[in-house]
Design a protein around this motif. Structure first.
Motif, PDB file in Angstrom:
ATOM      1  N   ALA A   1      18.198 -32.095 -18.876  1.00 15.25           N
ATOM      2  CA  ALA A   1      16.868 -32.388 -18.337  1.00 15.25           C
ATOM      3  C   ALA A   1      15.911 -33.026 -19.343  1.00 15.25           C
ATOM      4  O   ALA A   1      15.198 -33.975 -18.997  1.00 15.25           O
ATOM      5  CB  ALA A   1      16.245 -31.115 -17.761  1.00 15.25           C
ATOM      6  N   PRO A   2      15.843 -32.566 -20.603  1.00 20.15           N
ATOM      7  CA  PRO A   2      14.894 -33.175 -21.544  1.00 20.15           C
ATOM      8  C   PRO A   2      15.123 -34.668 -21.772  1.00 20.15           C
ATOM      9  O   PRO A   2      14.203 -35.389 -22.141  1.00 20.15           O
ATOM     10  CB  PRO A   2      15.114 -32.384 -22.837  1.00 20.15           C
ATOM     11  N   PHE A   3      16.336 -35.130 -21.520  1.00 18.32           N
ATOM     12  CA  PHE A   3      16.653 -36.536 -21.768  1.00 18.32           C
ATOM     13  C   PHE A   3      16.432 -37.414 -20.544  1.00 18.32           C
ATOM     14  O   PHE A   3      16.428 -38.642 -20.648  1.00 18.32           O
ATOM     15  CB  PHE A   3      18.105 -36.668 -22.235  1.00 18.32           C
ATOM     16  N   TRP A   4      16.287 -36.784 -19.352  1.00 20.61           N
ATOM     17  CA  TRP A   4      16.183 -37.560 -18.130  1.00 20.61           C
ATOM     18  C   TRP A   4      14.889 -37.325 -17.358  1.00 20.61           C
ATOM     19  O   TRP A   4      14.423 -38.221 -16.665  1.00 20.61           O
ATOM     20  CB  TRP A   4      17.360 -37.224 -17.211  1.00 20.61           C
ATOM     21  N   ASP A   5      14.334 -36.151 -17.443  1.00 26.82           N
ATOM     22  CA  ASP A   5      13.185 -35.796 -16.602  1.00 26.82           C
ATOM     23  C   ASP A   5      11.906 -36.428 -17.148  1.00 26.82           C
ATOM     24  O   ASP A   5      11.226 -35.858 -17.996  1.00 26.82           O
ATOM     25  CB  ASP A   5      13.041 -34.275 -16.531  1.00 26.82           C
ATOM     26  N   GLY A   6      11.590 -37.593 -16.649  1.00 31.37           N
ATOM     27  CA  GLY A   6      10.370 -38.274 -17.073  1.00 31.37           C
ATOM     28  C   GLY A   6      10.492 -39.023 -18.375  1.00 31.37           C
ATOM     29  O   GLY A   6       9.512 -39.605 -18.856  1.00 31.37           O
ATOM     30  N   ALA A   7      11.684 -39.035 -18.985  1.00 28.85           N
ATOM     31  CA  ALA A   7      11.849 -39.754 -20.243  1.00 28.85           C
ATOM     32  C   ALA A   7      11.763 -41.257 -19.993  1.00 28.85           C
ATOM     33  O   ALA A   7      12.364 -41.766 -19.052  1.00 28.85           O
ATOM     34  CB  ALA A   7      13.197 -39.414 -20.866  1.00 28.85           C
ATOM     35  N   PRO A   8      11.002 -41.980 -20.794  1.00 25.25           N
ATOM     36  CA  PRO A   8      10.872 -43.432 -20.578  1.00 25.25           C
ATOM     37  C   PRO A   8      12.178 -44.151 -20.863  1.00 25.25           C
ATOM     38  O   PRO A   8      12.887 -43.828 -21.822  1.00 25.25           O
ATOM     39  CB  PRO A   8       9.775 -43.835 -21.572  1.00 25.25           C
ATOM     40  N   GLN A   9      12.515 -45.096 -20.002  1.00 22.76           N
ATOM     41  CA  GLN A   9      13.705 -45.904 -20.182  1.00 22.76           C
ATOM     42  C   GLN A   9      13.255 -47.336 -20.485  1.00 22.76           C
ATOM     43  O   GLN A   9      12.838 -48.075 -19.599  1.00 22.76           O
ATOM     44  CB  GLN A   9      14.573 -45.866 -18.917  1.00 22.76           C
ATOM     45  N   GLY A  10      13.328 -47.719 -21.730  1.00 24.07           N
ATOM     46  CA  GLY A  10      12.836 -49.019 -22.155  1.00 24.07           C
ATOM     47  C   GLY A  10      13.716 -50.180 -21.781  1.00 24.07           C
ATOM     48  O   GLY A  10      13.316 -51.342 -21.898  1.00 24.07           O
ATOM     49  N   GLN A  11      14.935 -49.888 -21.351  1.00 19.43           N
ATOM     50  CA  GLN A  11      15.856 -50.945 -20.973  1.00 19.43           C
ATOM     51  C   GLN A  11      16.739 -50.457 -19.829  1.00 19.43           C
ATOM     52  O   GLN A  11      16.802 -49.258 -19.561  1.00 19.43           O
ATOM     53  CB  GLN A  11      16.727 -51.336 -22.163  1.00 19.43           C
TER      54      GLN A  11
END
Length: 205
Positions: free
Chosen positions: A55-65
């Motif tokens: 979850a910490p890596f996907w939940d609302g994490a910005p995806q710059g590419q």
């Protein structure tokens, strides 16, 4: 998958159980939830357990590419809600609608919220996946460990066709449009009992 997924499920069903939406809208929501749980590519790559840990890596994490996340990850919100839908029907069928997922939640509250404090600032204690398995087993009246290993720890699809049959319902798939849920005209009294309990949230006790 519990704190976010099960509460997502209850957000869906509460609209029907509070009388805000009728059964047709309820069926649309449930058919869409089941379609996502049976067709999303990422569901075969990550379990509910691992999705929660990630979850910490996907939940609302910005995806710059651009990413390949649709094929490699499946939201614990959606997976957890699907698990909740299946278990609600499973428990109702096992107990002739005498118990449901509501009972599992109440057991979980008693086990954790009403437990001795483990922190000076919080009541009770937090819950674990083992706690959730234990309360679902208690509500269903059977050991659910193998089921949890396959569907929570593993990526095996849940049999929503069977689950809906318990309620006298049929999942109708489509390659070109939305899936839908239909009522079986020859549903038995037991199936109708489970169906009405699922829609209204009521029990036969």
């Amino acid at each position: 998958w519990v704190a976010e997924g099960w509460t997502s499920y209850y957000g869906f069903v509460t609209l029907a159980r509070a009388g805000i939406e009728g059964p047709p809208a309820f069926y649309v929501r449930m058919a869409n939830l089941m379609r996502q749980n049976l067709t999303a590519p990422g569901r075969t790559q990550v379990s509910a357990r691992m999705a929660s840990l990630h979850a910490p890596f996907w939940d609302g994490a910005p995806q710059g590419q651009p990413t390949n996340s649709a094929n490699t990850f499946f939201s614990y919100y959606t997976k957890g809600a699907g698990i909740a839908a299946y278990l609600d029907l499973f428990i109702r069928n096992r107990t002739s609608n005498a118990r449901s997922l509501n009972d599992a939640f109440n057991l979980l509250r008693n086990l954790t919220w009403n437990a001795p404090r483990t922190s000076y600032c919080l009541r009770g204690r937090g819950y674990t996946e083992d706690d959730v398995e234990r309360v679902v087993s208690g509500a269903a009246g059977m050991n659910m460990h193998d089921w949890f290993e396959r569907h929570v720890g593993g990526t095996e699809d849940m049999d929503f066709d069977e689950a809906l049959r318990w309620a006298g319902l049929r999942l109708v798939r489509s390659d070109t449009g939305p899936w839908r849920i239909e009522e079986m005209p020859d549903a038995s009294p037991d199936q109708i009992r489970v169906r009405l309990g699922w829609i209204t949230g009521r029990h036969d006790r």
